[in-house]
Design a protein around this motif. Structure first.
Motif, mmCIF file in Angstrom:
data_model
loop_
_atom_site.group_PDB
_atom_site.id
_atom_site.type_symbol
_atom_site.label_atom_id
_atom_site.label_comp_id
_atom_site.label_asym_id
_atom_site.label_seq_id
_atom_site.Cartn_x
_atom_site.Cartn_y
_atom_site.Cartn_z
ATOM 1 N N ARG A 82 -10.468 21.588 -20.391
ATOM 2 C CA ARG A 82 -9.680 21.687 -21.231
ATOM 3 C C ARG A 82 -8.335 21.803 -20.828
ATOM 4 O O ARG A 82 -7.929 22.645 -19.811
ATOM 5 C CB ARG A 82 -9.637 23.283 -21.934
ATOM 6 C CG ARG A 82 -9.030 23.643 -23.239
ATOM 7 C CD ARG A 82 -9.538 25.050 -23.620
ATOM 8 N NE ARG A 82 -8.503 25.204 -24.808
ATOM 9 C CZ ARG A 82 -8.333 26.354 -25.321
ATOM 10 N NH1 ARG A 82 -9.046 27.452 -24.624
ATOM 11 N NH2 ARG A 82 -7.438 26.814 -26.247
ATOM 12 N N GLY A 102 -10.603 30.177 -35.169
ATOM 13 C CA GLY A 102 -10.077 29.050 -34.102
ATOM 14 C C GLY A 102 -10.798 28.773 -32.811
ATOM 15 O O GLY A 102 -11.228 28.012 -32.410
ATOM 16 N N LEU A 112 -13.139 25.934 -30.935
ATOM 17 C CA LEU A 112 -12.832 25.267 -29.845
ATOM 18 C C LEU A 112 -13.826 25.633 -28.947
ATOM 19 O O LEU A 112 -14.443 24.655 -28.270
ATOM 20 C CB LEU A 112 -11.409 25.949 -29.150
ATOM 21 C CG LEU A 112 -10.111 25.855 -29.938
ATOM 22 C CD1 LEU A 112 -9.064 26.605 -29.284
ATOM 23 C CD2 LEU A 112 -9.787 24.231 -29.470
ATOM 24 N N MET A 159 -5.483 22.689 -35.679
ATOM 25 C CA MET A 159 -6.063 23.927 -35.294
ATOM 26 C C MET A 159 -4.897 24.990 -35.712
ATOM 27 O O MET A 159 -5.423 26.227 -36.038
ATOM 28 C CB MET A 159 -5.896 23.938 -33.642
ATOM 29 C CG MET A 159 -7.078 23.385 -33.239
ATOM 30 S SD MET A 159 -8.754 24.234 -33.767
ATOM 31 C CE MET A 159 -8.519 25.773 -33.425
ATOM 32 N N ASP A 205 -5.074 22.776 -27.382
ATOM 33 C CA ASP A 205 -6.009 22.065 -28.368
ATOM 34 C C ASP A 205 -6.047 20.695 -28.071
ATOM 35 O O ASP A 205 -6.089 19.644 -28.572
ATOM 36 C CB ASP A 205 -5.228 21.961 -29.763
ATOM 37 C CG ASP A 205 -3.990 21.357 -29.634
ATOM 38 O OD1 ASP A 205 -3.290 20.908 -28.422
ATOM 39 O OD2 ASP A 205 -3.000 21.552 -30.772
ATOM 40 N N VAL A 264 -6.878 17.729 -30.572
ATOM 41 C CA VAL A 264 -7.523 18.489 -31.801
ATOM 42 C C VAL A 264 -6.641 18.777 -32.573
ATOM 43 O O VAL A 264 -5.554 19.351 -32.344
ATOM 44 C CB VAL A 264 -8.286 19.800 -31.352
ATOM 45 C CG1 VAL A 264 -8.915 20.411 -32.590
ATOM 46 C CG2 VAL A 264 -9.198 19.522 -30.154
#
Length: 318
Positions: free
Chosen positions: A233, A210, A214, A198, A237, A195
């Motif tokens: 995850r 933010g 997510l 961020m 990010d 990602v």
């Protein structure tokens, strides 16, 4: 292009149903009047699906009790075995528990468990009554405690923001998939999602914005997963998607792994329709796949990270 995208995994990952409150555990219960003869109440309990009934006091409707199957059986047996003969014509109120634990539907399972455990030892595992405006329900304390344990287990393995498995749980799942690939031509695929921007979103719109991005990304990734795939995850990010391919040659495996990569990227390119006008990050992804019949988790992670670094360098040159 490749139908394998719909059948990527042989080993389907379990999807847990989250228990938000005690209402999610409660089963509907029949409400009977306190003057109903016990003989008629016994007929109701002949139905195997009936484990408890709520009892409304006919003289004071605001007062509610409960009769469980175990409680009725104990009452009908009696100390000397004459309970049925004595109670058959007595009102249900005579065998009801008039001081049950009653909770609101929105009560968390943790709070319900705490209230249940605060009861005396003899009453600790009695059923919990769940009140409602038009209907009542009951939940066994055992189910409530199991839900609490499951919640604690999930918190220890899942990311609190995205509700996806965290890094240790994701890499454990990857190792488990790799261990199952022993001959037969099956392969494990790992897709890493990076990602971007961020830091800029957090700086320009705040940490809460933010976090919302997510969390929404996790929802989008979950919606994109073919049956049997898993997501987690693995960085602040960074996300990962795991899959197992059926037996195929090297060219098909490469094409299928890239098809999964593009499939996930397409789904996370934009947020859900109701997400609003908040900023959306740029995402990059890289896929790695094992050789036929053998898989090494560490090697897959290393491959995917190398390819992701190449993606970053290529993007920086544009």
């Amino acid at each position: 292009m490749h139908d394998e995208i719909a059948h990527l995994a042989r080993h389907v990952a379990p999807r847990r149903t989250r228990v938000a409150s005690v209402a999610d555990l409660a089963q509907p219960v029949l409400v009977v009047g306190s003057t109903l003869p016990v003989g008629q109440l016994e007929v109701i309990f002949r139905r195997p699906e009936v484990s408890a009934v709520a009892v409304q006091d006919d003289a004071a409707p605001a007062r509610t009790g409960i009769v469980t199957r175990a409680g009725l059986t104990a009452a009908l047996t009696g100390r000397l075995g004459y309970g049925r003969a004595v109670l058959e014509r007595r009102p249900t109120g005579a065998v009801a528990d008039w001081s049950p634990l009653v909770v609101e539907p929105g009560t968390s399972v943790a709070d319900a468990a705490g209230l249940a455990m605060a009861r005396t030892a003899a009453r600790r595992y009695d059923d919990v009554l769940v009140s409602g405006p038009s209907a009542w329900g009951s939940a066994s304390t055992a189910d409530v405690m199991r839900a609490v344990v499951a919640e604690l287990a999930e918190r220890s393995t899942h990311d609190s923001l995205t509700r996806l498995p965290g890094r240790p749980a994701t890499w454990y799942a990857l190792r488990r998939r790799c261990a199952l690939v022993r001959g037969g031509g099956t392969r494990v695929v790992l897709v890493l999602l990076d990602v971007r921007e961020m830091a800029a979103i957090n700086a320009g719109h705040g940490q809460d914005a933010g976090d919302e991005v997510l969390a929404e990304l996790a929802v989008r990734i979950g919606a994109a997963l073919p049956a049997g795939c898993e997501a987690g995850r693995v960085e602040g990010d960074g996300f990962a998607v795991l899959a197992t391919l059926p037996a195929m040659d090297d060219i098909q495996a490469a094409a299928s792994a890239d098809a999964l990569r593009q499939h996930v990227l397409a789904h996370v390119a934009s947020p859900s329709p109701g997400f609003g006008a908040r900023p959306w990050p740029e995402l990059r992804a890289a896929a790695a796949w094992s050789v036929a019949g053998a898989a090494d988790a560490d090697e897959l992670v290393a491959q995917a990270e190398r390819r992701l670094r190449r993606e970053r360098r290529a993007a920086a040159l544009v």
